[in-house]
Design a protein around this motif. Structure first.
Motif, PDB file in Angstrom:
ATOM      1  N   ASN A 118       0.799  -1.318   0.028  1.00 35.34           N
ATOM      2  CA  ASN A 118      -0.047  -0.012   0.006  1.00 35.34           C
ATOM      3  C   ASN A 118       0.919   1.233  -0.008  1.00 35.34           C
ATOM      4  O   ASN A 118       0.370   2.363  -0.558  1.00 35.34           O
ATOM      5  CB  ASN A 118      -0.858   0.002   1.327  1.00 35.34           C
ATOM      6  CG  ASN A 118      -2.237  -0.693   0.951  1.00 35.34           C
ATOM      7  OD1 ASN A 118      -2.328  -1.585  -0.053  1.00 35.34           O
ATOM      8  ND2 ASN A 118      -3.231  -0.200   1.536  1.00 35.34           N
ATOM      9  N   GLN A 176       0.046   4.273  -2.640  1.00 32.76           N
ATOM     10  CA  GLN A 176      -0.325   5.414  -2.375  1.00 32.76           C
ATOM     11  C   GLN A 176       0.910   6.790  -2.914  1.00 32.76           C
ATOM     12  O   GLN A 176       0.157   7.673  -3.297  1.00 32.76           O
ATOM     13  CB  GLN A 176      -0.426   5.421  -0.769  1.00 32.76           C
ATOM     14  CG  GLN A 176      -0.777   6.730  -0.114  1.00 32.76           C
ATOM     15  CD  GLN A 176      -0.858   7.253   1.342  1.00 32.76           C
ATOM     16  OE1 GLN A 176      -0.473   6.064   2.181  1.00 32.76           O
ATOM     17  NE2 GLN A 176      -1.302   8.032   1.753  1.00 32.76           N
ATOM     18  N   ASN A 223     -11.129   1.321  -7.912  1.00 35.16           N
ATOM     19  CA  ASN A 223     -11.530   1.699  -6.695  1.00 35.16           C
ATOM     20  C   ASN A 223     -10.570   2.239  -5.798  1.00 35.16           C
ATOM     21  O   ASN A 223     -10.299   1.804  -4.588  1.00 35.16           O
ATOM     22  CB  ASN A 223     -12.042   0.387  -6.056  1.00 35.16           C
ATOM     23  CG  ASN A 223     -12.654   0.288  -4.590  1.00 35.16           C
ATOM     24  OD1 ASN A 223     -13.407   1.466  -4.511  1.00 35.16           O
ATOM     25  ND2 ASN A 223     -12.683  -0.596  -3.911  1.00 35.16           N
ATOM     26  N   HIS A 236     -10.206   6.584  -3.074  1.00 36.40           N
ATOM     27  CA  HIS A 236      -9.999   6.834  -1.700  1.00 36.40           C
ATOM     28  C   HIS A 236      -9.312   5.624  -1.050  1.00 36.40           C
ATOM     29  O   HIS A 236      -9.771   4.278  -1.134  1.00 36.40           O
ATOM     30  CB  HIS A 236     -11.092   7.053  -0.624  1.00 36.40           C
ATOM     31  CG  HIS A 236     -11.958   8.198  -1.514  1.00 36.40           C
ATOM     32  ND1 HIS A 236     -11.649   9.318  -1.242  1.00 36.40           N
ATOM     33  CD2 HIS A 236     -13.276   8.139  -2.216  1.00 36.40           C
ATOM     34  CE1 HIS A 236     -12.362  10.252  -1.850  1.00 36.40           C
ATOM     35  NE2 HIS A 236     -13.425   9.370  -2.471  1.00 36.40           N
ATOM     36  N   LYS A 296      -8.115   2.671   1.502  1.00 37.36           N
ATOM     37  CA  LYS A 296      -8.646   2.089   2.651  1.00 37.36           C
ATOM     38  C   LYS A 296      -7.666   1.702   3.553  1.00 37.36           C
ATOM     39  O   LYS A 296      -6.590   1.155   3.039  1.00 37.36           O
ATOM     40  CB  LYS A 296      -9.609   1.026   2.159  1.00 37.36           C
ATOM     41  CG  LYS A 296     -11.106   1.573   1.419  1.00 37.36           C
ATOM     42  CD  LYS A 296     -11.766   0.318   0.856  1.00 37.36           C
ATOM     43  CE  LYS A 296     -13.072   0.911   0.063  1.00 37.36           C
ATOM     44  NZ  LYS A 296     -12.561   1.692  -1.142  1.00 37.36           N
ATOM     45  N   ALA A 297      -7.608   1.731   4.827  1.00 42.75           N
ATOM     46  CA  ALA A 297      -6.648   1.044   5.671  1.00 42.75           C
ATOM     47  C   ALA A 297      -6.660  -0.299   5.844  1.00 42.75           C
ATOM     48  O   ALA A 297      -7.938  -0.924   5.512  1.00 42.75           O
ATOM     49  CB  ALA A 297      -7.022   1.632   7.208  1.00 42.75           C
ATOM     50  N   TRP A 308      -7.088  -3.705   7.265  1.00 42.99           N
ATOM     51  CA  TRP A 308      -7.520  -4.317   8.261  1.00 42.99           C
ATOM     52  C   TRP A 308      -7.082  -5.886   8.291  1.00 42.99           C
ATOM     53  O   TRP A 308      -7.646  -6.634   7.476  1.00 42.99           O
ATOM     54  CB  TRP A 308      -9.128  -4.295   8.209  1.00 42.99           C
ATOM     55  CG  TRP A 308      -9.432  -2.920   8.536  1.00 42.99           C
ATOM     56  CD1 TRP A 308     -10.115  -2.081   7.368  1.00 42.99           C
ATOM     57  CD2 TRP A 308      -9.729  -2.280   9.563  1.00 42.99           C
ATOM     58  NE1 TRP A 308     -10.524  -0.794   7.834  1.00 42.99           N
ATOM     59  CE2 TRP A 308     -10.032  -0.778   9.157  1.00 42.99           C
ATOM     60  CE3 TRP A 308      -9.609  -2.571  11.044  1.00 42.99           C
ATOM     61  CZ2 TRP A 308     -10.553   0.013  10.125  1.00 42.99           C
ATOM     62  CZ3 TRP A 308      -9.587  -1.390  11.998  1.00 42.99           C
ATOM     63  CH2 TRP A 308     -10.274  -0.216  11.548  1.00 42.99           C
ATOM     64  N   GLN A 335      -8.696  -2.321  -5.829  1.00 40.58           N
ATOM     65  CA  GLN A 335      -8.295  -2.377  -4.425  1.00 40.58           C
ATOM     66  C   GLN A 335      -9.765  -3.061  -3.648  1.00 40.58           C
ATOM     67  O   GLN A 335     -10.672  -2.664  -3.922  1.00 40.58           O
ATOM     68  CB  GLN A 335      -8.347  -0.901  -3.707  1.00 40.58           C
ATOM     69  CG  GLN A 335      -8.264  -0.764  -2.437  1.00 40.58           C
ATOM     70  CD  GLN A 335      -8.129   0.648  -1.835  1.00 40.58           C
ATOM     71  OE1 GLN A 335      -7.618   0.931  -0.811  1.00 40.58           O
ATOM     72  NE2 GLN A 335      -8.970   1.439  -2.487  1.00 40.58           N
ATOM     73  N   ASP A 342     -12.388  -4.024  -1.209  1.00 39.64           N
ATOM     74  CA  ASP A 342     -13.052  -3.551  -0.060  1.00 39.64           C
ATOM     75  C   ASP A 342     -12.883  -4.139   1.213  1.00 39.64           C
ATOM     76  O   ASP A 342     -12.690  -3.383   2.341  1.00 39.64           O
ATOM     77  CB  ASP A 342     -14.244  -3.304  -0.359  1.00 39.64           C
ATOM     78  CG  ASP A 342     -14.885  -2.344  -1.612  1.00 39.64           C
ATOM     79  OD1 ASP A 342     -14.281  -1.255  -1.549  1.00 39.64           O
ATOM     80  OD2 ASP A 342     -16.071  -2.721  -2.163  1.00 39.64           O
ATOM     81  N   SER A 343     -12.786  -5.343   1.136  1.00 39.57           N
ATOM     82  CA  SER A 343     -12.958  -6.094   2.459  1.00 39.57           C
ATOM     83  C   SER A 343     -11.638  -5.983   3.425  1.00 39.57           C
ATOM     84  O   SER A 343     -11.517  -5.777   4.478  1.00 39.57           O
ATOM     85  CB  SER A 343     -13.061  -7.674   2.442  1.00 39.57           C
ATOM     86  OG  SER A 343     -12.037  -8.097   1.363  1.00 39.57           O
ATOM     87  N   GLY A 374      -8.734  -3.571   1.788  1.00 40.59           N
ATOM     88  CA  GLY A 374      -8.195  -2.493   1.655  1.00 40.59           C
ATOM     89  C   GLY A 374      -6.663  -2.909   0.970  1.00 40.59           C
ATOM     90  O   GLY A 374      -5.990  -1.943   0.562  1.00 40.59           O
TER      91      GLY A 374
END
Length: 254
Positions: free
Chosen positions: A111, A115, A131, A134, A136-137, A139, A189, A191-192, A194
C-alpha cells in the motif's frame, strides 16, 4: 584641441586640476558605444558537437532507486515503447504464499507504493475504475477460534462457505515480467481488506511460467505511454498501465 584647466587654491592645500573635454571627445565616446552595441547583436555561427547525447530525462529516473539497465536497453524496446519514457519504481516485496495460492489468485502490491507512487500515474477515471479514489486502511483478518470454526462447519454440514463480496471490475492493465512476457490483468483495491491487487484470468499460470516462488524478493516498476501530439498529429497514443515484476536476485543482460 584646447583644454581649459582651472585651479582653486584653498587653505588646506591645492585642489587637483580638473579637465573639461570639448564636444569632439563626447562624439568619439558615443560612436564607440554604438559600435559595441551593434557587435553585441551580431550572429555567431553554431557548430554542433560531433556526437549524440545518450541520456535519460531526470523526470524519468526513479528517485532513490537504481533502475535496472535492462528496462530501457531491452524491455521497452521489445514492447515497442520509447526509451526515454518515465519508468517509476513502485515497491519491493517478498512473494508470499497467498500471491501463488489458487484460492487467492492475485498479486498484492504494498500500500505504501500504491499511495505514494502508483496512484500518481492514474487519472481520476482510472482511479475510480480501480477503486483507488480513496485508500482504505489495511484491516488484518481476526483469527477465528477452533470452537467457532467447528460450530460453523457443523451447521453447514462440514463444509465451509465463503461470503461473496462486491464484484470488483478493476482497471485493465498489463502485467510484465523481466523477460518481456505480458498478460492482460486488472488492478483493484478490495473493500474487505483494503489491499491493492493485480488479478484476472490466467494469473496463476502466468506466475508459474515466469518462475516466481514464495520468498522471492521482487521489485515492482510501472510505466505507460502518454499521448503526444506534434503539429496536430498524434505521434503516439496512450497505453494501458504496465506493471513489471522483476526478481531482484536475477540479473538480466541488456
Amino acid at each position: 584641441m584646447t583644454t581649459i584647466v582651472g585651479t582653486i587654491d584653498r587653505l588646506a592645500g591645492r585642489k587637483r586640476p580638473q579637465a573639461i573635454a570639448l564636444p569632439g571627445q563626447h562624439a568619439k565616446r558615443a560612436t564607440k558605444k554604438i559600435n559595441v552595441s551593434a557587435n553585441a547583436g551580431a550572429l555567431v555561427p553554431f557548430m554542433a558537437p560531433p556526437y549524440c547525447i545518450d541520456a535519460v530525462p531526470l523526470a524519468a529516473v526513479a528517485p532513490g532507486r537504481a533502475e535496472p539497465s535492462w528496462i530501457r536497453a531491452r524491455l521497452l524496446r521489445e514492447l515497442g515503447f520509447r526509451a526515454d519514457m518515465e519508468v517509476r519504481f513502485i515497491a519491493q516485496k517478498a512473494v508470499t504464499n497467498t500471491d501463488l495460492d489458487t484460492q487467492q489468485s492475485r498479486f498484492r502490491i504494498p500500500n505504501d507504493g500504491v499511495q505514494h507512487r502508483l496512484r500518481g500515474m492514474l487519472s481520476n477515471a482510472e482511479l475510480e475504475a480501480a477503486n483507488l479514489l480513496h485508500l482504505k486502511a489495511l484491516w488484518p483478518r481476526p483469527r477465528k477460534q477452533p470452537a467457532m470454526i467447528q460450530a460453523r462447519q457443523g451447521e453447514q454440514g462440514g463444509k465451509r462457505t465463503r461470503q461473496k463480496g462486491r464484484d470488483h471490475v478493476g482497471l485493465p492493465m498489463v502485467l510484465v515480467d523481466a523477460r518481456g512476457r505480458t498478460k492482460e490483468m486488472k488492478l483493484t483495491q478490495w473493500d474487505s481488506s483494503g489491499s491493492t491487487v493485480v488479478h484476472g484470468d490466467g494469473y496463476l499460470e502466468f506466475m508459474r511460467q515466469c518462475g516466481y516462488e514464495p520468498e522471492d524478493v521482487v521489485e515492482i516498476w510501472a510505466f505507460r505511454e502518454k499521448p503526444f501530439r506534434l503539429f496536430g498529429v498524434n505521434m503516439c497514443a496512450e497505453s494501458p498501465l504496465h506493471v513489471v515484476i522483476a526478481n531482484k536476485e536475477k540479473q538480466f543482460a541488456p
